[in-house]
Design an enzyme around this catalytic site. Sequence first.
Site, PDB file in Angstrom:
ATOM      1  N   ASP A 119      -1.671  -6.131  -1.923  1.00 31.72           N
ATOM      2  CA  ASP A 119      -0.698  -6.203  -0.829  1.00 31.72           C
ATOM      3  C   ASP A 119      -0.707  -4.903  -0.006  1.00 31.72           C
ATOM      4  O   ASP A 119       0.298  -4.491   0.557  1.00 31.72           O
ATOM      5  CB  ASP A 119       0.714  -6.569  -1.316  1.00 31.72           C
ATOM      6  CG  ASP A 119       1.257  -5.596  -2.356  1.00 31.72           C
ATOM      7  OD1 ASP A 119       0.563  -4.619  -2.697  1.00 31.72           O
ATOM      8  OD2 ASP A 119       2.386  -5.828  -2.835  1.00 31.72           O
ATOM      9  N   ASN A 153       4.034  -1.022   2.084  1.00 33.14           N
ATOM     10  CA  ASN A 153       2.611  -0.699   2.188  1.00 33.14           C
ATOM     11  C   ASN A 153       2.029  -1.214   3.503  1.00 33.14           C
ATOM     12  O   ASN A 153       2.591  -2.130   4.097  1.00 33.14           O
ATOM     13  CB  ASN A 153       1.867  -1.340   1.006  1.00 33.14           C
ATOM     14  CG  ASN A 153       2.042  -0.516  -0.245  1.00 33.14           C
ATOM     15  OD1 ASN A 153       2.093   0.712  -0.191  1.00 33.14           O
ATOM     16  ND2 ASN A 153       2.153  -1.186  -1.388  1.00 33.14           N
ATOM     17  N   HIS A 175       5.355   4.494  -6.293  1.00 38.57           N
ATOM     18  CA  HIS A 175       5.652   4.820  -7.696  1.00 38.57           C
ATOM     19  C   HIS A 175       4.391   4.916  -8.570  1.00 38.57           C
ATOM     20  O   HIS A 175       4.496   5.140  -9.764  1.00 38.57           O
ATOM     21  CB  HIS A 175       6.697   3.870  -8.302  1.00 38.57           C
ATOM     22  CG  HIS A 175       6.401   2.413  -8.132  1.00 38.57           C
ATOM     23  ND1 HIS A 175       7.391   1.475  -7.974  1.00 38.57           N
ATOM     24  CD2 HIS A 175       5.241   1.725  -8.091  1.00 38.57           C
ATOM     25  CE1 HIS A 175       6.842   0.278  -7.836  1.00 38.57           C
ATOM     26  NE2 HIS A 175       5.557   0.395  -7.904  1.00 38.57           N
ATOM     27  N   ASP A 266      -2.488   3.667  -9.013  1.00 42.94           N
ATOM     28  CA  ASP A 266      -3.199   2.640  -8.251  1.00 42.94           C
ATOM     29  C   ASP A 266      -4.618   3.054  -7.876  1.00 42.94           C
ATOM     30  O   ASP A 266      -5.424   2.207  -7.491  1.00 42.94           O
ATOM     31  CB  ASP A 266      -2.404   2.302  -6.989  1.00 42.94           C
ATOM     32  CG  ASP A 266      -1.007   1.826  -7.328  1.00 42.94           C
ATOM     33  OD1 ASP A 266      -0.876   0.688  -7.808  1.00 42.94           O
ATOM     34  OD2 ASP A 266      -0.042   2.596  -7.157  1.00 42.94           O
TER      35      ASP A 266
HETATM   36  P1  NAD Z   1       8.644  -9.477  -0.456  1.00 44.19           P
HETATM   37  O1  NAD Z   1       7.969 -10.425   0.471  1.00 44.19           O
HETATM   38  O2  NAD Z   1       9.300  -9.985  -1.683  1.00 44.19           O
HETATM   39  O3  NAD Z   1       9.767  -8.656   0.342  1.00 44.19           O
HETATM   40  C1  NAD Z   1       9.640  -8.290   1.659  1.00 44.19           C
HETATM   41  C2  NAD Z   1      10.919  -8.628   2.409  1.00 44.19           C
HETATM   42  O4  NAD Z   1      10.711  -8.279   3.783  1.00 44.19           O
HETATM   43  C3  NAD Z   1      11.280 -10.130   2.380  1.00 44.19           C
HETATM   44  O5  NAD Z   1      12.610 -10.306   1.962  1.00 44.19           O
HETATM   45  C4  NAD Z   1      11.084 -10.553   3.829  1.00 44.19           C
HETATM   46  O6  NAD Z   1      11.966 -11.585   4.248  1.00 44.19           O
HETATM   47  C5  NAD Z   1      11.361  -9.256   4.560  1.00 44.19           C
HETATM   48  N1  NAD Z   1      10.856  -9.244   5.931  1.00 44.19           N
HETATM   49  C6  NAD Z   1       9.728  -9.802   6.428  1.00 44.19           C
HETATM   50  N2  NAD Z   1       9.668  -9.612   7.751  1.00 44.19           N
HETATM   51  C7  NAD Z   1      10.763  -8.910   8.095  1.00 44.19           C
HETATM   52  C8  NAD Z   1      11.262  -8.421   9.329  1.00 44.19           C
HETATM   53  N3  NAD Z   1      10.608  -8.634  10.473  1.00 44.19           N
HETATM   54  N4  NAD Z   1      12.419  -7.737   9.324  1.00 44.19           N
HETATM   55  C9  NAD Z   1      13.095  -7.544   8.173  1.00 44.19           C
HETATM   56  N5  NAD Z   1      12.687  -7.993   6.980  1.00 44.19           N
HETATM   57  C10 NAD Z   1      11.530  -8.675   6.947  1.00 44.19           C
HETATM   58  O7  NAD Z   1       7.572  -8.345  -0.816  1.00 44.19           O
HETATM   59  P2  NAD Z   1       7.567  -7.332  -2.071  1.00 44.19           P
HETATM   60  O8  NAD Z   1       6.623  -7.825  -3.072  1.00 44.19           O
HETATM   61  O9  NAD Z   1       8.945  -7.009  -2.484  1.00 44.19           O
HETATM   62  O10 NAD Z   1       6.923  -6.054  -1.372  1.00 44.19           O
HETATM   63  C11 NAD Z   1       7.575  -5.353  -0.340  1.00 44.19           C
HETATM   64  C12 NAD Z   1       6.734  -4.179   0.088  1.00 44.19           C
HETATM   65  O11 NAD Z   1       6.754  -3.174  -0.922  1.00 44.19           O
HETATM   66  C13 NAD Z   1       5.259  -4.527   0.293  1.00 44.19           C
HETATM   67  O12 NAD Z   1       4.783  -3.858   1.448  1.00 44.19           O
HETATM   68  C14 NAD Z   1       4.603  -3.981  -0.936  1.00 44.19           C
HETATM   69  O13 NAD Z   1       3.245  -3.688  -0.737  1.00 44.19           O
HETATM   70  C15 NAD Z   1       5.422  -2.748  -1.156  1.00 44.19           C
HETATM   71  N6  NAD Z   1       5.330  -2.124  -2.481  1.00 44.19           N
HETATM   72  C16 NAD Z   1       5.368  -0.778  -2.515  1.00 44.19           C
HETATM   73  C17 NAD Z   1       5.324  -0.104  -3.712  1.00 44.19           C
HETATM   74  C18 NAD Z   1       5.423   1.396  -3.727  1.00 44.19           C
HETATM   75  O14 NAD Z   1       5.417   2.016  -4.782  1.00 44.19           O
HETATM   76  N7  NAD Z   1       5.550   2.036  -2.566  1.00 44.19           N
HETATM   77  C19 NAD Z   1       5.261  -0.835  -4.901  1.00 44.19           C
HETATM   78  C20 NAD Z   1       5.239  -2.225  -4.857  1.00 44.19           C
HETATM   79  C21 NAD Z   1       5.291  -2.857  -3.627  1.00 44.19           C
END
Ligand code: NAD
Length: 457
Positions: A119, A153, A175, A266
């Site tokens: 992702d 991401n 994380h 990762d």
């Molecule tokens: P998810 O699809 O469950 O959650 C994303 C949310 O964003 C959903 O509720 C969706 O409705 C919302 N969304 C979509 N378009 C939108 C918009 N225009 N405005 C507002 N909200 C909107 O995804 P997830 O699995 O929870 O992942 C979320 C993000 O976190 C991804 O980018 C993923 O890669 C990232 N992530 C980051 C880490 C980290 O350590 N930084 C770890 C895991 C996941």
Amino acid sequence: GRSVKISIIGAGSAVWSTRVLVDIMLKKTLQGAKVFLMDIDEERLKLVYAFAKRYAGEIHADIEFHATTNRVEAISDSDFVINSAMAKGHRYYEMLREATERKGYYRGINSVEWNMVSDYHTIWGYHQFKLALGIARDIEEYAPDAWLINVANPVFELTTLLSRITKVKNIGICHGHMEFWNIVRELRLDPSKVEAEMTGFNHVIWLTKFRYNGLNGYELIDKWIKEDAERYWERWRATTSNPFDIQLSPAAVNMYLRYGMFPIGDTVRGGTWKYHWNLETKKRWYGPYGGPDSEIGWALYTTYLAYQMEMIKGFMQAENAPLTMLIPPKPSGEQVIDIVESIVADIPRKYQVNILNNGLIPGLPDSVAVEVPAVIDARGVKRISVTPPNNKVLKQVLLPRMMRMEWALQAFLEPGRDVLLEWLMYDVRTRSVSQAEEAIDAMLKLPGNEEMAEVFK
Ligand code: NAD
């Protein structure tokens, strides 16, 4: 004074919502805060909002929650904006993956050397880049003093993009670095005697410093590889139940032997195509599931995320079920809300952050986001000197990965079919120009990609 306002964009996130919310509720220093939950998915928004209210009641937290589908309302006058939004959702990206897999790009055109994380949407991340930039533009207009903490991401690409072309104070957070503690545990070390540093790019970080009890920690890793690794792998192959359990996999050790520094978190999921040609190759390097990014591992992960949302739904439907049984009232271990607290209450602490390089790692341009340790307090991010990765990592890993980041930003900022085609011409899976053309067509023809097709004409 005025109470702190935190807005969470993409508050319905399966990975982030409940963890971040519980962390806020547990902080003494954040009591009285206003938290605006924002998402375009009304059903998820309602669920997360109801969860937050009920959880706060259970643990007597004094936080004022609001739910809105209006991003400007959420962002206006915020002190902190947390972005966990993923445009279009997991299913959409699986469609892109499948469409381009059919043209000979195993795991999709977006999976390339040092970016196999499924992702982490780069060259096909048009919607995700546009969303993150839109959020940053709203902050510039409606909350110019706010901190943007971005967990969405691709953190590497987004931190670089937003730092370059907006005025927003932004920190990228991941994380992945916490996986280091699996090494400490497996080597049976006392965590309080460990001194470690990890630097590089997001998802491409390397153990640049490792001391144990004042001695060279790498000697302990070498000893483990010589004496224990084989036995560990045998047991691990037979018993591991988690596709993400790869910090000490043959892939990680092989990368260490190849590049001279240990890959963390990762980073292990990436690597060159040597580790990824097909499921069989992935299984050899990453264990029985082929790691988190194989067709098996990723299906398990997305199923798990959906299951987690269902669990929350189930608990919410059972009015008497204590939510603290689902998610215990303990800090999640994520850095996001600790960072908010460090800034609000002026508590200096060291974090692993993504910020512009500006000379921290020699050999990399200033305007590229690096992932490094830094101290955060009320004045913001304080840069500290870091141990840079070695020359092999710099030349053979970071520079090639940086090139892909630049191409992904270019595809977004100066979009055109030629940029996509050029990207594929460098892809080891490309056998002909027509194969690449067909993959691009297959992607742009998908429902939901009408705007992209127009932009990448
Ligand atoms: P998810 O699809 O469950 O959650 C994303 C949310 O964003 C959903 O509720 C969706 O409705 C919302 N969304 C979509 N378009 C939108 C918009 N225009 N405005 C507002 N909200 C909107 O995804 P997830 O699995 O929870 O992942 C979320 C993000 O976190 C991804 O980018 C993923 O890669 C990232 N992530 C980051 C880490 C980290 O350590 N930084 C770890 C895991 C996941």
